[in-house]
Design a protein around this motif. Structure first.
Motif, PDB file in Angstrom:
ATOM      1  N   ALA A 171       0.841  -1.205   0.000  1.00  0.00           N
ATOM      2  CA  ALA A 171       0.000   0.000   0.000  1.00  0.00           C
ATOM      3  C   ALA A 171       0.871   1.250   0.000  1.00  0.00           C
ATOM      4  O   ALA A 171       0.575   2.223  -0.702  1.00  0.00           O
ATOM      5  CB  ALA A 171      -0.942  -0.001   1.203  1.00  0.00           C
ATOM      6  N   SER A 193      -6.759  10.337   0.959  1.00  0.00           N
ATOM      7  CA  SER A 193      -7.921   9.615   1.485  1.00  0.00           C
ATOM      8  C   SER A 193      -7.636   9.328   2.957  1.00  0.00           C
ATOM      9  O   SER A 193      -6.492   9.447   3.427  1.00  0.00           O
ATOM     10  CB  SER A 193      -8.116   8.299   0.733  1.00  0.00           C
ATOM     11  N   ALA A 194      -8.643   8.921   3.684  1.00  0.00           N
ATOM     12  CA  ALA A 194      -8.462   8.590   5.104  1.00  0.00           C
ATOM     13  C   ALA A 194      -7.462   7.445   5.256  1.00  0.00           C
ATOM     14  O   ALA A 194      -6.632   7.447   6.173  1.00  0.00           O
ATOM     15  CB  ALA A 194      -9.803   8.233   5.738  1.00  0.00           C
ATOM     16  N   GLU A 195      -7.523   6.481   4.353  1.00  0.00           N
ATOM     17  CA  GLU A 195      -6.624   5.329   4.416  1.00  0.00           C
ATOM     18  C   GLU A 195      -5.164   5.749   4.185  1.00  0.00           C
ATOM     19  O   GLU A 195      -4.266   5.322   4.906  1.00  0.00           O
ATOM     20  CB  GLU A 195      -7.040   4.301   3.366  1.00  0.00           C
ATOM     21  N   ILE A 196      -4.938   6.592   3.191  1.00  0.00           N
ATOM     22  CA  ILE A 196      -3.571   7.077   2.901  1.00  0.00           C
ATOM     23  C   ILE A 196      -3.066   7.907   4.074  1.00  0.00           C
ATOM     24  O   ILE A 196      -1.916   7.769   4.498  1.00  0.00           O
ATOM     25  CB  ILE A 196      -3.540   7.908   1.598  1.00  0.00           C
ATOM     26  N   ARG A 197      -3.920   8.761   4.626  1.00  0.00           N
ATOM     27  CA  ARG A 197      -3.530   9.589   5.774  1.00  0.00           C
ATOM     28  C   ARG A 197      -3.126   8.710   6.958  1.00  0.00           C
ATOM     29  O   ARG A 197      -2.101   8.944   7.594  1.00  0.00           O
ATOM     30  CB  ARG A 197      -4.658  10.537   6.169  1.00  0.00           C
ATOM     31  N   ARG A 198      -3.916   7.687   7.264  1.00  0.00           N
ATOM     32  CA  ARG A 198      -3.601   6.783   8.385  1.00  0.00           C
ATOM     33  C   ARG A 198      -2.255   6.099   8.163  1.00  0.00           C
ATOM     34  O   ARG A 198      -1.429   6.012   9.069  1.00  0.00           O
ATOM     35  CB  ARG A 198      -4.700   5.727   8.552  1.00  0.00           C
ATOM     36  N   MET A 199      -2.052   5.585   6.946  1.00  0.00           N
ATOM     37  CA  MET A 199      -0.811   4.892   6.631  1.00  0.00           C
ATOM     38  C   MET A 199       0.389   5.827   6.781  1.00  0.00           C
ATOM     39  O   MET A 199       1.381   5.481   7.419  1.00  0.00           O
ATOM     40  CB  MET A 199      -0.860   4.340   5.206  1.00  0.00           C
TER      41      MET A 199
END
Length: 139
Positions: free
Chosen positions: A42, A67-73
């Protein structure tokens, strides 16, 4: 006047020494940190797509709204980087900020063609086959 110059000279010598020590320490950091992060598909995909990029301060940033997922990662990677920078900075008797900046210089120099990085102006750049633009303070 001489009294003022001596502390300044000592401070400049210390800064030069500290920067040299940080450079040596960061080279040991760059490979393990990059290897650990590149194992995550990812992260590799987000980097290749230009969704995350290397910033001059040694942390990942967002060339485009994430995106929220990219930010979290990216935040998870940045937390791990900060912990590593803090540990290595303490070992090298440097500040976390100086260590992170020097690491940012190295990480930017290790970007691959097509990846995003923050240039000296603060703008996001796309790596070409040429060397990346780096801050004049980079070792």
């Amino acid at each position: 006047m001489l009294k003022k110059l001596v502390p300044l000279a000592a401070k400049a010598s210390f800064l030069a020494l500290a920067t040299g020590v940080v450079v040596l320490g960061v080279s040991a950091l760059a490979a393990p940190a990059a290897q650990a992060q590149n194992r995550d598909p990812a992260y590799a995909a987000a980097r290749a797509a230009g969704q995350v990029g290397e910033k001059m301060d040694g942390y990942l940033g967002y060339p485009v709204p994430p995106s929220a997922e990219i930010r979290r990662m990216a935040e998870d990677i940045n937390i791990k980087r900060r912990a590593l920078y803090a540990q290595r900075a303490q070992e090298q008797h440097a500040t976390v900020e100086d260590y992170a900046f020097t690491s940012g210089c190295l990480l930017i120099s290790q970007t691959k063609v097509g990846e995003k990085y923050q240039g000296p102006s603060g703008n996001w750049e796309t790596r070409t086959s040429a060397a990346p633009l780096r801050d004049a303070r980079c070792p």
